[in-house]
Design an enzyme around this catalytic site. Structure first.
Site, PDB file in Angstrom:
ATOM      1  N   GLY A 247       0.891  -1.302   0.041  1.00 33.61           N
ATOM      2  CA  GLY A 247      -0.026   0.085  -0.048  1.00 33.61           C
ATOM      3  C   GLY A 247       0.933   1.192   0.057  1.00 33.61           C
ATOM      4  O   GLY A 247       0.316   2.294   0.245  1.00 33.61           O
ATOM      5  N   GLY A 290       3.713  -3.799  -3.799  1.00 33.11           N
ATOM      6  CA  GLY A 290       3.519  -4.103  -5.150  1.00 33.11           C
ATOM      7  C   GLY A 290       3.576  -2.901  -6.003  1.00 33.11           C
ATOM      8  O   GLY A 290       4.540  -2.576  -6.578  1.00 33.11           O
ATOM      9  N   ARG A 291       2.748  -1.948  -5.971  1.00 34.31           N
ATOM     10  CA  ARG A 291       2.765  -0.570  -6.936  1.00 34.31           C
ATOM     11  C   ARG A 291       3.918   0.117  -6.582  1.00 34.31           C
ATOM     12  O   ARG A 291       4.529   0.638  -7.680  1.00 34.31           O
ATOM     13  CB  ARG A 291       1.564   0.220  -6.145  1.00 34.31           C
ATOM     14  CG  ARG A 291       1.155   1.730  -7.166  1.00 34.31           C
ATOM     15  CD  ARG A 291       0.234   2.351  -6.250  1.00 34.31           C
ATOM     16  NE  ARG A 291      -0.920   1.347  -5.610  1.00 34.31           N
ATOM     17  CZ  ARG A 291      -2.002   1.140  -6.257  1.00 34.31           C
ATOM     18  NH1 ARG A 291      -2.365   1.680  -7.470  1.00 34.31           N
ATOM     19  NH2 ARG A 291      -3.072   0.444  -5.777  1.00 34.31           N
ATOM     20  N   ARG A 328      -7.909   1.210 -14.804  1.00 30.28           N
ATOM     21  CA  ARG A 328      -8.053   1.945 -13.481  1.00 30.28           C
ATOM     22  C   ARG A 328      -8.620   3.243 -13.590  1.00 30.28           C
ATOM     23  O   ARG A 328      -9.369   3.696 -12.747  1.00 30.28           O
ATOM     24  CB  ARG A 328      -6.522   2.211 -13.052  1.00 30.28           C
ATOM     25  CG  ARG A 328      -5.970   0.832 -12.627  1.00 30.28           C
ATOM     26  CD  ARG A 328      -4.460   0.999 -11.957  1.00 30.28           C
ATOM     27  NE  ARG A 328      -4.581   1.562 -10.584  1.00 30.28           N
ATOM     28  CZ  ARG A 328      -4.454   2.736 -10.400  1.00 30.28           C
ATOM     29  NH1 ARG A 328      -4.062   3.568 -11.219  1.00 30.28           N
ATOM     30  NH2 ARG A 328      -4.341   3.373  -9.120  1.00 30.28           N
ATOM     31  N   TYR A 332     -11.279   3.078 -10.718  1.00 31.50           N
ATOM     32  CA  TYR A 332     -11.459   4.060  -9.615  1.00 31.50           C
ATOM     33  C   TYR A 332     -10.878   5.548  -9.982  1.00 31.50           C
ATOM     34  O   TYR A 332     -10.139   5.959  -9.283  1.00 31.50           O
ATOM     35  CB  TYR A 332     -10.693   3.595  -8.318  1.00 31.50           C
ATOM     36  CG  TYR A 332      -9.941   2.127  -8.588  1.00 31.50           C
ATOM     37  CD1 TYR A 332     -10.207   0.941  -8.058  1.00 31.50           C
ATOM     38  CD2 TYR A 332      -8.650   2.490  -9.205  1.00 31.50           C
ATOM     39  CE1 TYR A 332      -9.489  -0.124  -8.227  1.00 31.50           C
ATOM     40  CE2 TYR A 332      -7.733   1.074  -9.232  1.00 31.50           C
ATOM     41  CZ  TYR A 332      -8.307  -0.028  -8.731  1.00 31.50           C
ATOM     42  OH  TYR A 332      -7.457  -1.028  -8.614  1.00 31.50           O
ATOM     43  N   CYS A 359     -15.678   0.029 -26.936  1.00 30.91           N
ATOM     44  CA  CYS A 359     -16.933   0.337 -26.895  1.00 30.91           C
ATOM     45  C   CYS A 359     -18.094   0.645 -25.835  1.00 30.91           C
ATOM     46  O   CYS A 359     -18.750  -0.028 -25.467  1.00 30.91           O
ATOM     47  CB  CYS A 359     -17.661  -0.740 -27.803  1.00 30.91           C
ATOM     48  SG  CYS A 359     -16.821  -0.764 -29.373  1.00 30.91           S
ATOM     49  N   GLU A 360     -17.231   1.659 -24.984  1.00 30.91           N
ATOM     50  CA  GLU A 360     -17.808   2.271 -23.675  1.00 30.91           C
ATOM     51  C   GLU A 360     -17.618   3.520 -23.551  1.00 30.91           C
ATOM     52  O   GLU A 360     -16.324   4.250 -23.800  1.00 30.91           O
ATOM     53  CB  GLU A 360     -17.140   1.510 -22.624  1.00 30.91           C
ATOM     54  CG  GLU A 360     -17.354   0.085 -22.211  1.00 30.91           C
ATOM     55  CD  GLU A 360     -18.868  -0.388 -21.813  1.00 30.91           C
ATOM     56  OE1 GLU A 360     -19.230   0.686 -20.758  1.00 30.91           O
ATOM     57  OE2 GLU A 360     -19.454  -1.268 -21.968  1.00 30.91           O
ATOM     58  N   TYR A 388      -1.112  -2.630 -12.110  1.00 29.15           N
ATOM     59  CA  TYR A 388      -2.436  -3.040 -12.113  1.00 29.15           C
ATOM     60  C   TYR A 388      -2.816  -2.385 -13.632  1.00 29.15           C
ATOM     61  O   TYR A 388      -3.919  -1.897 -13.587  1.00 29.15           O
ATOM     62  CB  TYR A 388      -3.171  -2.136 -10.908  1.00 29.15           C
ATOM     63  CG  TYR A 388      -2.908  -2.717  -9.599  1.00 29.15           C
ATOM     64  CD1 TYR A 388      -3.125  -3.914  -9.270  1.00 29.15           C
ATOM     65  CD2 TYR A 388      -1.957  -1.871  -8.917  1.00 29.15           C
ATOM     66  CE1 TYR A 388      -2.712  -4.279  -8.133  1.00 29.15           C
ATOM     67  CE2 TYR A 388      -1.525  -2.321  -7.682  1.00 29.15           C
ATOM     68  CZ  TYR A 388      -1.622  -3.606  -7.165  1.00 29.15           C
ATOM     69  OH  TYR A 388      -1.403  -4.028  -5.964  1.00 29.15           O
TER      70      TYR A 388
END
Ligand code: PLP
Length: 440
Positions: A247, A290-291, A328, A332, A359-360, A388
């Site tokens: 984190g 991770g990040r 991402r 979020y 297509c969104e 991610y």
């Protein structure tokens, strides 16, 4: 935000690891995930250094969910870093890379029987247990296999870290772990000590992601230490390990101010030493970044395929990737910084919105960013995409996932091949009419 080796020449051509992004795009195609070796190594080594300063020294288990491939697992093995996996697939990848399974912690709020069996028979170092059902399953399967399972209990300490609600996990109302308000954590502790074939090594709590403050990490360690004192008083149990998860925040944009990891770890260490009762060893700290290891090493290169200005609305720049390679922003509202290759970022022509190809309507990569005028054919670099992005990539709209290439000292090496159309249909089976008699 930028990889350590990011450079721009006099014509505003961007290079990473000494390789111009135009050259990368021409050689490997776009969209393309680029990872900078220097940045990865510096991040890994600076975590390792801070952990060595602790007393007793801590250990890092890179969170494979951020980005994992066989080559990444091989790099971690080379660097002596452990791995946190959350699925049989991640474990398989680590084993394919020759990683020592003893350096693997197996996470996840759902582990299937097959995954538990695989973890036990391949000798993973620790299972991080998320539920009473899982405790019972690991105990039973370990008994069937004649194994002892080393476990940590995942606790939910009720710490609210300032981050997006979906990536906050340590607050009480969370799908993860044993909550610490309703006594379920005490029940888990009692069962972990009582059930056969389990060796309780300690506790774990990951409180969220992209955390910029130091205090939540220290409060987390404090909360866990307080529970350890309870465990000692009630069960004469004192753990070897305290795992405070990952984190650690990173810089996605100029306003992000990542915390100082060495200072966090020093404060955690000091708290633990202070709260360890006399005569007992200070537990070893595990962390799972991770990040913070991979995000800023990554850049995605896109090519601009269309532009349009909506009268009275936005100026859109459509690129050849989007939510299939970076979910991402849609998931979020993650914000990214982008630049146009070969154009002066200091002289923007306006504010643009970078739209993906999927297509969104929600497939927007970067909303309202000041850029020099992007034109069809230009290459666009989006920064901080190492974590991610590839890990969460999909084949939505049956678009093949991009390649991943590592760059270092003006050289490149392919880590993951670009998917082909053949890859897309590999597991598909042809249509059969019901009357053909081949239905079961
Ligand atoms: C248990 C656990 N450990 C580690 C991580 C890695 O977090 P980050 O990539 O923010 O460091 C996560 C992320 O979801 C997690 O759930």
């Amino acid at each position: 935000m930028f990889p350590d080796t990011y450079t721009v020449d006099g014509h505003y051509h961007i290079a990473i690891g000494g390789v111009p992004i135009r050259q990368l795009a021409e050689e490997y195609g776009t969209p393309l995930y680029v990872l900078d070796y220097d940045t990865l190594i510096h991040r890994i080594q600076s975590f390792q250094e801070s952990l060595r300063e602790m007393n007793p020294p801590g250990q890092a288990f890179y969170a494979g969910k951020a980005f994992l491939s066989t080559a990444m697992a091989g790099l971690l093995k080379d660097q002596g870093m452990g791995l946190d996996v959350v699925s049989g697939g991640e474990l398989y990848t680590a084993l394919e890379a020759g990683m020592d399974p003893a350096r693997v912690v197996f996470h996840g709020n759902v582990k299937t029987e097959d995954e538990i069996r695989m973890g036990l028979s391949r000798g993973v170092g620790y299972f991080v247990v998320d539920s009473l059902a899982e405790l019972a399953a690991i105990s039973r399967i370990a008994g069937e296999l004649g194994e002892q399972a080393a476990i940590l209990l995942r606790l939910t300490p009720g710490i609210e870290a300032h981050t997006h609600a979906f990536i906050q996990t340590g607050q009480f109302d969370s799908k993860f772990g044993f909550g610490m308000i309703d006594g379920i954590h005490e029940e888990a502790l009692e069962q972990a000590l009582r059930l056969p074939n389990l060796v309780l090594k300690g506790f774990h709590a990951h409180i969220g992601s992209q955390i910029f403050d130091e205090d939540p990490f220290v409060h987390n360690a404090q909360r866990l230490m307080e529970f350890m004192r309870v465990a000692l008083e009630r069960h004469r149990y004192w753990p070897d390990v305290l795992d405070i998860g990952g984190g650690f925040g990173v810089q996605y944009g100029p306003d992000d101010d990542p915390p100082q990891v060495p200072r966090i770890l020093a404060r955690v260490n000091e708290t633990m030493r202070r709260l360890t009762p006399p005569g007992y060893p200070v537990p070893t700290v595990f962390i799972e970044p991770g990040r913070a290891i991979v995000a800023e090493a990554g850049v995605t290169i896109y090519q601009v395929r269309a532009t349009k200005t909506v009268p009275g609305g936005r100026r859109y720049v459509a690129v050849d990737g989007g939510m299939g390679d970076n979910i991402r922003p849609a998931l979020y509202q993650a914000a990214y910084v982008a630049q146009v290759d070969g154009k002066n970022p200091e002289t923007p022509a306006g504010v643009y919105t970078i739209a993906g190809r999927y297509c969104e309507s929600g497939d927007i990569l970067v909303k309202d960013i000041a850029l020099p005028e992007p034109e069809v054919g230009d290459y666009l670099a989006v920064y901080g995409t190492g974590a991610y992005n590839y890990a969460m990539a999909s084949n939505y709209n049956r678009v093949p996932r991009p390649a991943v290439v590592l760059v270092d000292k003006a050289r490149t090496v392919l880590w993951v091949k670009r998917e082909s159309y053949e890859d897309l249909v590999r597991n598909d089976l042809p249509w059969r009419r019901p009357e053909e008699g081949r239905w079961r």
